[in-house]
Design an enzyme around this catalytic site. Structure first.
Site, PDB file in Angstrom:
ATOM      1  N   GLU A 117      14.386  14.990 -11.792  1.00 43.85           N
ATOM      2  CA  GLU A 117      15.591  15.692 -12.209  1.00 43.85           C
ATOM      3  C   GLU A 117      15.830  16.990 -11.426  1.00 43.85           C
ATOM      4  OE1 GLU A 117      15.735  16.094 -16.466  1.00 43.85           O
ATOM      5  OE2 GLU A 117      15.770  13.939 -16.778  1.00 43.85           O
ATOM      6  N   GLU A 173      12.767   7.760 -17.499  1.00 41.88           N
ATOM      7  CA  GLU A 173      12.889   8.457 -18.789  1.00 41.88           C
ATOM      8  C   GLU A 173      14.009   7.789 -19.562  1.00 41.88           C
ATOM      9  OE1 GLU A 173      13.264  12.713 -19.078  1.00 41.88           O
ATOM     10  OE2 GLU A 173      11.832  13.027 -17.444  1.00 41.88           O
TER      11      GLU A 173
END
Length: 942
Positions: free
Chosen positions: A439, A514
């Site tokens: 991320e 995720e």
């Protein structure tokens, strides 16, 4: 004299041969765990006086070799510091504050708390004369963070990251046959992550001894190719020569199976590397009927690498490894040993309830067993390299791993961290993928992200070409990193169109790195924002995030996706989304911070495991809600489930694949019963009963505890008079222990501000307003003590060539509350010889065990200002440039802790205990007001 028989002579020669053989096969390598008996104290981020005077010297440790000052100096007096064993996390010991870091669980530490952000560690070790000629190193598995290490006052280096292992050669600095001092300063004021990271030496420390000719740290690399039932193992070894030996060496590679049997061996001759150079050597070894490493059969081998010089073994280096194949396919997902395996993974940080980040090894195995029991087969190290013991547990228990570096980048800082992670971990068969980022929103969707990913991906492949590389992406799946990464890592399907990305990049395998970022509080079934409680029903938490069930249905029904990794397996400290203070832990976990299961665990167990599952939620204690509808969910993998309330059927329902069942049930006390059917036959029954009031405390040893460890995890609960667990109990339980110590307590309550650890508080009080005057005579009279004339600042403008025969020194120290319970000692630091010490006019005597320690009895102390007077003959300078000690010492105040205790939350609490080294058993007692106490005897292996 009795004559020696032929048999005795034969036995004597056999003994000599065995001794000779042993001496020839014993190498110079030793790896000694040095976790015990360290001294610790908090320092200060910027006030050097509060940081024990470190870095105040005229010559700093960076200016001149060996000039470590303050605690870094070998002669520093650390007697008043706390004694402890490693691993150690000082942050978990601190209190909570609303002003502290949200992401780190509001624990008092970090930049806003300079007095809690720096920690000092010191240890004395003896290294024998017989070790001269060996290479001696200090090996650290991880220090959080920005550590500086000193050895006998010599600065060894700095390691910025809290997640890297590192080591230092101390051979040149050793005092052989005498005392040596290891010093570590950790500065945890800077956060690396946005989650709880702890602080201090939270992983193991070793003293390593090797021959100058040796295998380097992490110096083996083992790969294998499988043909039919056989394997060809390639063993690459890097050898270093820190000595003057020039000539031939013999390198032997021996493969040993799990039973200790030698299954293959090869030896070859080579030339030793030159002085302080390294050389790589590669061997091919055939293993017949190889046992493959698998999730359900984690078969491991050991490679013993031996270096022989002139026929003598000088180094033995052992490496654990497994033989297996892995493959990611863009159409069919992930394959292990040629068989398709859907990744059923979880993300996890590295902290645990009551312990913080300083997990004992046994707790690593405990947590992996908890995940395996849930049905999980994969673990993502989010978002940093783990401790080595975590990977050992995954190897031995059969858990696949994504190993992740901390930060993306292409310079030495980033690539060196990546290199060290891969070289340390690449022999673990559990690891199936390297993750080089997570991320990174600033660069994910652009050319910068592409460039960095290409470099890190290629760099990873140059170190280990056997595993693919991934990055977790969350800012859309269209361009940038997403277009070049080898294995696409989707972080949350709400952040982009996964199917569309796959259609554009058909040759790129993918997985959910995720997914399922849900909120749930264990045992709570109605959301209460005022209490910061989130209902445990698996509901879509917000528009761009999906429930666990929605996420698994998506990934399970797409063959091209290798699987998914849920955020998270366990709750963790910090990041208490969707709340802030006073919530101090996350709500994301399938289990809470203790490992107690939330109801989602049983959904996953239904569809991730093979065994039949039947679980009813919620509990059935709803006093005051009689006649009101309660949502009843059933998690199961049965074909059908029938629900009963007090023996009355509420209907039978068919289970949808990857789904759950729901009923609306008007509450009435009694028994809620579910019956599960397979192929029309009843196979399972599950009940929830309304309980009566709590009556007894119950202690039980968790089944996931390792059988051969000294650490145990104990579940604490209360039962009613029928022995039923009370799911709503919140009693405060008090603990005591014999034969061991308590490491931590927890209960899984995300809003609990209770202490995690109950340890004696240590306060070090300086002596202030230190004055002196000349003194003649042998006896100090009361009048001399009370005389206020002729005092001047101590040691100011002292003429060391013309000193008085003796001096009287006077200073003050302050004592505050709890005078009766506190333990007060004065640790004298020599400012003279033949000293006499008076406190508030009373002569005090030195301790029998330490002539420079004075225990100050309560009878001589008073609350507020206390006076200390020292009579001593002066020290003399030997050289004009000698620096004389002017610090009279420190007052140490120990405030005994209150008893260990913890409230139950939703019926449960947890206590983690460790057996004393010489104890045969541990006896744990638990009591609560108005309840019957519990005693648990635990027999642990020595």
């Amino acid at each position: 004299m009795k004559p020696i028989s032929h048999k005795e002579i034969l036995l004597y020669f056999i003994f000599l041969i065995s001794i000779t053989s042993f001496s020839q096969n014993k190498s110079d390598r030793e790896l000694i765990l040095i976790d015990k008996d360290w001294r610790f104290s908090l320092g200060h981020l910027y006030d050097t006086q509060k940081d024990f005077g470190h870095a105040e010297g005229y010559f700093s440790y960076l200016a001149k070799t060996g000039f470590g000052d303050g605690p870094a100096a070998p002669g520093f007096d650390d007697r008043a510091w706390r004694k402890l064993d490693l691993p150690h996390d000082w942050v978990v010991e601190q209190s909570f504050s609303e002003k502290a870091s949200y992401s780190h669980g509001f624990k008092v530490a970090g930049k806003g708390f300079p007095e809690k952000s720096v920690g000092w560690y010191r240890k004395k070790i003896t290294i024998p004369q017989s070790d001269q000629g060996k290479i001696i190193s200090l090996k650290f598995d991880g220090v959080f963070r920005n550590s500086k290490v000193f050895f006998n006052g010599h600065f060894l280096g700095t390691e910025e990251s809290g997640y890297n292992g590192f080591h230092y050669d101390v051979t040149a600095y050793i005092n052989y046959g005498g005392e040596n001092t290891i010093v570590v300063r950790a500065d945890a004021s800077m956060e690396e992550g946005w989650f709880y990271e702890g602080a201090g030496i939270y992983r193991h420390v070793y003293l390593q001894k090797t021959n100058p000719l040796h295998v380097i740290q992490n110096g083996t690399y083992i790969t294998s190719e499988i043909q039919n039932n056989n394997a060809e193992v390639t063993a690459e070894v890097t050898i270093e020569n820190k000595g003057n030996y020039k000539g031939q060496i013999e390198i032997s590679q021996i493969i040993i199976d799990a039973l200790g049997k030698e299954v293959a061996t090869i030896s070859e001759n080579a030339s030793a590397p030159e002085f302080y150079k390294t050389a790589k050597f590669t061997s091919k070894i055939k293993v017949t009927n190889a046992l493959l490493w698998d999730i359900d059969a984690p078969n491991l081998y050991r490679l013993l690498t031996q270096i022989k010089k002139e026929g003598k073994i000088v180094d033995n280096y052992e490496t654990n490894f497994g033989i297996r194949t892995i493959h990611f396919d863009a159409e069919k997902g992930f394959f292990l040993n040629g068989k398709p395996v859907k990744l059923k993974g979880t993300n996890n940080h590295q902290d645990h309830a009551g312990i913080g980040t300083a997990l004992p090894d046994e707790l690593q195995y405990y947590r992996i067993k908890k995940l395996k029991e849930m049905g999980s087969n994969a673990y993502r190290c989010s978002h940093n390299p783990p401790t080595p013991e975590l990977l050992d547990a995954c190897d031995k228990l059969g858990m696949l791993v994504i190993d992740e570096t901390r930060l993306m980048g292409i310079n030495e800082y980033h690539l060196n961290d990546l290199k060290r992670m891969i070289e340390r971990d690449r022999n673990h068969p559990s690891i199936i993928c390297w993750s080089v980022g997570n991320e990174e929103w600033n660069i994910e969707g652009g050319i910068t992200g592409e460039r960095i990913t290409n470099v890190m991906q290629g760099f990873s492949k140059s170190i280990d070409p056997t595993r693919p590389v991934t990055v977790g992406i969350s800012s859309g799946f269209k361009s940038g990193i997403s277009s070049v990464v080898e294995i696409m890592g989707y972080n949350y399907m709400g952040n982009g169109d996964i199917d569309a990305h796959r259609d554009e990049f058909k040759n790129q395998p993918g997985m959910g790195t995720e997914e399922g970022s849900t909120f749930a509080t264990r045992g709570i079934y109605f959301t209460d924002d005022a209490k910061h409680y989130q209902s445990a029903y698996d509901k879509k938490p917000r528009p761009t995030f999906y429930s666990i069930e929605e996420g698994w249905k998506f990934y399970a029904t797409r063959q091209y996706l290798a699987g998914m990794f849920i955020w998270t397996g366990f709750d963790y400290r910090g990041e208490p989304t969707p709340y802030g203070w006073p919530s101090v832990t996350s709500y994301f976990g399938m289990m809470d911070v203790c490992g107690f299961p939330k109801d989602n665990v049983f959904y996953l167990k239904s569809w991730w495991g093979n065994a039949p599952v039947l679980h009813i939620m919620p509990h059935w204690n709803w006093n005051g809600m009689e006649g009101k509808e309660i949502d009843v969910w059933v998690h199961s993998n049965c074909d059908e489930v029938e629900l009963f309330l007090n023996k009355k059927s509420l209907g039978k329902k068919t289970m949808e694949q990857y789904g759950h069942l729901e009923w609306k049930v008007k509450y009435a006390p009694g028994t809620l019963e579910a019956i599960g059917y397979k192929n029309g036959k009843k196979i399972l029954t599950e009940i929830q009963k309304t309980t009566e009031n709590p009556e007894s405390v119950k202690l039980s040893v968790d089944k996931e505890n390792p059988s051969n460890g000294n650490v145990s995890v104990i579940t604490v609960e209360v039962t009613d008079k029928k022995g039923l667990h009370v799911p709503t109990a919140n009693n405060e339980i008090t603990f005591s222990i014999k034969g061991g110590k308590i490491l931590g307590v927890g209960n899984g309550d995300p809003t609990s501000l209770e202490k995690d650890q109950f340890i004696d508080a240590i306060n070090l009080i300086p002596i202030t307003n230190f004055e002196e005057k000349h003194f003649s005579g042998d006896v100090v009279s009361q009048s001399a003590l009370n005389d206020n004339n002729e005092w001047k600042e101590a040691f100011k403008d002292r003429d060391y060539k013309n000193q008085a025969s003796a001096y009287i020194y006077r200073g003050k120290f302050e004592l505050k509350n709890n005078l009766q319970s506190n333990i007060v000692d004065f640790f004298y630091k020599k400012i003279g010889v033949n000293e006499s010490v008076f406190v508030n006019g009373t002569l005090v005597n030195a301790s029998a065990d330490d002539p420079q320690k004075y225990h100050l009895d309560k009878a001589v102390l008073k609350e507020g200002t206390n006076f200390i007077i020292i009579r001593a003959s002066p020290l003399q300078k030997v050289k004009d440039w000698d620096v004389m000690n002017t610090d009279p010492g420190i007052i140490k105040i120990v405030t005994p802790s209150e008893p260990w205790k913890r409230k139950l939350f939703s019926g449960y609490a947890q206590i983690i205990i460790q057996k004393d080294e010489n104890a045969n058993e541990v006896i744990l007692s638990a009591s609560a007001k108005g309840l019957k106490s519990a005693v648990l005897n635990i027999n642990l292996k020595k």
